[in-house]
Design a protein around this motif. Structure first.
Motif, PDB file in Angstrom:
ATOM      1  N   ASP A 221      -2.737  -3.915   8.674  1.00 35.61           N
ATOM      2  CA  ASP A 221      -3.489  -3.035   7.780  1.00 35.61           C
ATOM      3  C   ASP A 221      -3.397  -3.552   6.357  1.00 35.61           C
ATOM      4  O   ASP A 221      -4.274  -3.339   5.531  1.00 35.61           O
ATOM      5  CB  ASP A 221      -2.894  -1.617   7.775  1.00 35.61           C
ATOM      6  N   ARG A 222      -2.281  -4.220   6.102  1.00 32.08           N
ATOM      7  CA  ARG A 222      -1.969  -4.558   4.725  1.00 32.08           C
ATOM      8  C   ARG A 222      -1.102  -5.817   4.732  1.00 32.08           C
ATOM      9  O   ARG A 222      -0.256  -5.968   5.618  1.00 32.08           O
ATOM     10  CB  ARG A 222      -1.172  -3.382   4.177  1.00 32.08           C
ATOM     11  N   VAL A 223      -1.322  -6.703   3.786  1.00 28.95           N
ATOM     12  CA  VAL A 223      -0.526  -7.916   3.706  1.00 28.95           C
ATOM     13  C   VAL A 223       0.134  -7.974   2.328  1.00 28.95           C
ATOM     14  O   VAL A 223      -0.529  -7.802   1.311  1.00 28.95           O
ATOM     15  CB  VAL A 223      -1.387  -9.183   3.922  1.00 28.95           C
ATOM     16  N   PHE A 225       2.454 -10.258  -0.256  1.00 31.78           N
ATOM     17  CA  PHE A 225       2.841 -11.647  -0.500  1.00 31.78           C
ATOM     18  C   PHE A 225       4.094 -11.690  -1.357  1.00 31.78           C
ATOM     19  O   PHE A 225       4.137 -11.061  -2.418  1.00 31.78           O
ATOM     20  CB  PHE A 225       1.716 -12.391  -1.223  1.00 31.78           C
ATOM     21  N   ASP A 233       1.639 -10.154  -4.680  1.00 31.02           N
ATOM     22  CA  ASP A 233       0.352  -9.502  -4.446  1.00 31.02           C
ATOM     23  C   ASP A 233       0.404  -8.687  -3.163  1.00 31.02           C
ATOM     24  O   ASP A 233       1.352  -8.781  -2.383  1.00 31.02           O
ATOM     25  CB  ASP A 233      -0.794 -10.517  -4.395  1.00 31.02           C
ATOM     26  N   ASP A 234      -0.639  -7.896  -2.966  1.00 31.43           N
ATOM     27  CA  ASP A 234      -0.665  -6.934  -1.880  1.00 31.43           C
ATOM     28  C   ASP A 234      -2.148  -6.639  -1.620  1.00 31.43           C
ATOM     29  O   ASP A 234      -2.872  -6.307  -2.558  1.00 31.43           O
ATOM     30  CB  ASP A 234       0.071  -5.671  -2.374  1.00 31.43           C
ATOM     31  N   THR A 235      -2.589  -6.801  -0.389  1.00 30.99           N
ATOM     32  CA  THR A 235      -4.020  -6.580  -0.138  1.00 30.99           C
ATOM     33  C   THR A 235      -4.428  -5.144  -0.436  1.00 30.99           C
ATOM     34  O   THR A 235      -5.595  -4.880  -0.720  1.00 30.99           O
ATOM     35  CB  THR A 235      -4.422  -6.912   1.317  1.00 30.99           C
ATOM     36  N   THR A 238      -5.742  -5.394  -3.774  1.00 26.41           N
ATOM     37  CA  THR A 238      -6.983  -6.159  -3.874  1.00 26.41           C
ATOM     38  C   THR A 238      -8.191  -5.312  -3.583  1.00 26.41           C
ATOM     39  O   THR A 238      -9.235  -5.474  -4.190  1.00 26.41           O
ATOM     40  CB  THR A 238      -7.034  -7.286  -2.824  1.00 26.41           C
ATOM     41  N   VAL A 239      -8.045  -4.428  -2.588  1.00 26.83           N
ATOM     42  CA  VAL A 239      -9.157  -3.587  -2.200  1.00 26.83           C
ATOM     43  C   VAL A 239      -9.656  -2.828  -3.413  1.00 26.83           C
ATOM     44  O   VAL A 239     -10.848  -2.788  -3.702  1.00 26.83           O
ATOM     45  CB  VAL A 239      -8.736  -2.628  -1.070  1.00 26.83           C
TER      46      VAL A 239
ATOM     47  N   THR B 120      -5.189 -13.472  -1.674  1.00 24.58           N
ATOM     48  CA  THR B 120      -5.171 -12.058  -1.310  1.00 24.58           C
ATOM     49  C   THR B 120      -6.580 -11.569  -0.988  1.00 24.58           C
ATOM     50  O   THR B 120      -6.789 -10.865  -0.003  1.00 24.58           O
ATOM     51  CB  THR B 120      -4.568 -11.213  -2.449  1.00 24.58           C
ATOM     52  N   ARG B 131     -11.617  -7.147  12.075  1.00 25.59           N
ATOM     53  CA  ARG B 131     -11.939  -5.796  12.581  1.00 25.59           C
ATOM     54  C   ARG B 131     -13.362  -5.757  13.137  1.00 25.59           C
ATOM     55  O   ARG B 131     -13.619  -5.173  14.176  1.00 25.59           O
ATOM     56  CB  ARG B 131     -11.794  -4.764  11.468  1.00 25.59           C
TER      57      ARG B 131
END
Lengths: 248, 186
Positions: A221-223, A225, A233-235, A238-239, B120, B131
Motif C-alpha cells: 500500500d505504501r513504500v 525509503f 521518502d514515503d509514497t 508523494t500521493v 518515489t 493494481r
C-alpha cells in the motif's frame, strides 16, 4: 475510572517516535537508525526499501522488540516496548508479532502442521487448540492438504508458505518479513508477495516487508525509503505531493 | 514511429478501408496508441507512393471508400521489418536519464534528492499499474501485455535509480566531488 490502562482502541500496529539506534561507541559508533518516526496501521502493507546498510533490518528488529532503541520510543500493538520485561517481550514475539526471513528455519523433523502449531504450544496453548489454529493459519496461506508431511516434501514456495503460516498463527497482528523471497524463483516469489498482500485485506494483519526489489515493493500500500538511518521518502507523501490521487 | 509497418502488418491479412485500419491498429495496441484518421490516410498515401500498398476499388471516390491492399514490395518490406533487430537508433536518451545527469552536474547532494523524489513518484505509478493489472479482464489481452511492458520498464528505471543512489552515496562518503563550476556560481 479504570484502575489499569488499556491501549487506545485506535492504536497503530507499530509506531516509531524519533527512534535512534546506535551500535558501538566513540569513533566506531554507527547510527543504524537516526531519528525515524513512522506509523503503521493495522491492516496496512508497508514495504521498506533502501540501499544495504540503510537500517532496514534494524527497523524490523526494533519493531519486533528484539532490540531496544538507543533513543526515542517504539510502540507495538499500543504498548511501549521499553516498558516490557523479558516475559512480556517473549509473549509479544509469540502472540503479536511474526517474522518471515529469507532462511525459513522450519524444523525438518516436525510435520508442516507441527511446525506451525509449535509457537502456540510453547506458549502453553493446549495441543488441540494449537493444532486448530495452525490449520487455520495454513488455510490462510492456501495450504490445506498433506499437513502431516515434513518440510522437505514441499516445494520451496510451499515451504515459505508454511513459514508464513507459522509467523501469523494465533492471529498475530503484525508480520515482519525480511527479504522473504530471497531464495525463490520469480513466479514463486510473486505468489509469496501476493499472499503477503492478501493478509492485510483478509485478516487485518499489518505487514512490513523489507525488500530491495521494486517489483515486490510495488505490491505494498505504501513504500518507505530509508537512507543512512533516516526516512528519506514515503509514497504516502508523494500521493499528496504529485496529485496522483488515492491509489487504493 | 512504426505506424507504417503496423498498417502493413494489418494489410498483410487482407485489404482494408482506412478507418478499419485505424480501429484495428488501436485494438491491437491495447488502446495505448491512438491514431487519428488523417494520420492513417497520410501514411497510406506515402505507402502508396512508395509502392508498398495499392488502392483497389473506390479509387475515384471519397477516401473513406477506398480499399487498400498490400503489394509484393509491401510484403517484402514487412518481412524485413519482422527480421530487423532494434538498433541504437534512436540513441538511449530519455527524460529521466537527462534529469539525473543534469542533477549530478549541479552536485551529488542535489542529485540524491532528485533520485529520491523520482523514485518515489515512479514507485507510486508502479503501484497504480500493478493494481490496474490485477483487475484486468481476460478479454483485454493486448492491454495486459502493454501494462506488463510499462510495469517492467518502470521496474528497470527504479533499479537504475537504486544503482544511481548507491553510487552517489559511495562518492559522497568518499568526500564527494568538487562541484562543477557553473555560470551561476561565478
Amino acid at each position: 475510572m479504570t484502575a489499569h490502562t488499556l491501549p487506545a482502541p485506535n492504536h497503530a500496529a507499530v509506531e516509531f517516535f524519533d527512534v535512534v539506534k546506535r551500535y558501538g561507541s566513540g569513533s566506531t559508533e554507527v547510527r543504524a537508525l537516526n531519528g525515524v518516526s513512522l506509523r503503521i496501521e493495522p491492516g496496512e502493507f508497508v514495504a521498506i526499501m533502501g540501499p544495504s546498510g540503510c537500517g532496514k533490518s534494524t527497523l524490523l528488529h526494533l519493531a519486533g522488540g528484539m532490540e531496544d532503541p538507543s533513543a526515542g520510543r517504539v510502540y507495538v500493538a499500543g504498548r511501549d516496548v521499553a516498558d516490557m520485561d523479558v516475559t512480556d517481550r517473549a509473549a509479544l514475539r509469540r502472540r503479536e508479532v511474526g517474522y518471515v526471513f529469507q532462511r525459513l528455519n522450519l524444523l525438518a523433523s516436525l510435520t508442516a502442521l507441527e511446525n506451525v502449531s509449535l509457537p502456540l504450544e510453547l506458549e502453553g496453548v493446549g495441543v488441540r487448540q494449537a493444532r486448530a489454529e495452525a490449520r487455520e493459519a495454513l488455510a490462510a496461506v492456501g495450504l490445506d492438504h498433506h499437513l502431516d508431511r515434513f518440510p522437505d516434501d514441499f516445494s520451496g514456495g510451499q515451504q515459505q508458505r508454511i513459514a508464513i503460516a507459522r509467523s501469523i498463527v494465533g492471529r498475530r497482528g503484525v508480520l515482519l518479513a525480511d527479504e522473504p523471497t530471497g531464495s525463490l524463483d520469480t513466479a514463486t516469489s510473486d505468489a509469496v508477495i501476493e499472499l503477503l498482500a492478501e493478509l492485510p485485506v483478509r485478516h487485518g494483519t499489518a505487514v512490513v516487508l523489507v525488500t530491495h526489489e521494486p517489483r515486490f515493493a510495488s505490491w505494498a500500500d505504501r513504500v518507505v525509503f530509508l537512507r543512512d538511518g533516516r526516512v528519506v521518502d514515503d509514497t504516502a507523501r508523494t500521493v499528496a505531493r504529485s496529485g496522483l490521487g488515492a491509489v487504493s | 514511429m512504426a505506424v507504417r509497418e503496423g498498417l502493413l502488418a494489418l494489410l498483410d491479412e487482407g485489404p482494408r478501408y482506412g478507418y478499419q485500419l485505424k480501429t484495428e491498429f488501436e485494438a491491437a495496441t491495447g488502446g495505448v496508441w491512438p491514431l487519428n484518421v488523417g494520420q492513417v490516410y497520410t501514411t497510406l498515401d506515402r505507402l502508396e507512393r512508395d509502392g508498398l500498398v495499392e488502392v483497389r476499388g473506390g479509387a475515384e471516390g471519397a477516401q473513406s471508400q477506398k480499399t487498400y491492399a498490400i503489394t509484393t514490395d509491401g510484403v517484402a518490406a514487412l518481412g524485413a521489418w519482422w527480421e530487423a533487430v532494434p538498433s541504437d537508433d534512436p540513441p538511449p536518451r530519455d527524460e529521466l536519464m537527462l534529469k539525473v545527469l543534469m542533477a549530478i552536474e549541479r552536485g551529488d547532494d542535489h542529485a540524491l534528492k532528485v533520485v529520491t523524489n523520482q523514485r518515489t513518484v515512479l514507485l507510486s505509478l508502479l503501484q497504480a499499474k500493478r493494481r490496474e493489472r490485477r483487475v484486468m479482464s481476460d478479454d483485454s489481452f493486448a492491454s495486459k501485455l502493454v501494462t506488463d511492458a510499462l510495469i517492467l520498464r518502470a521496474e528497470a528505471d527504479l533499479r537504475w535509480l537504486d544503482s544511481c543512489e548507491e553510487q552517489l552515496q559511495t562518492r559522497l562518503r568518499a568526500g564527494g566531488t568538487t562541484r562543477p563550476t557553473r555560470k551561476a556560481d561565478r
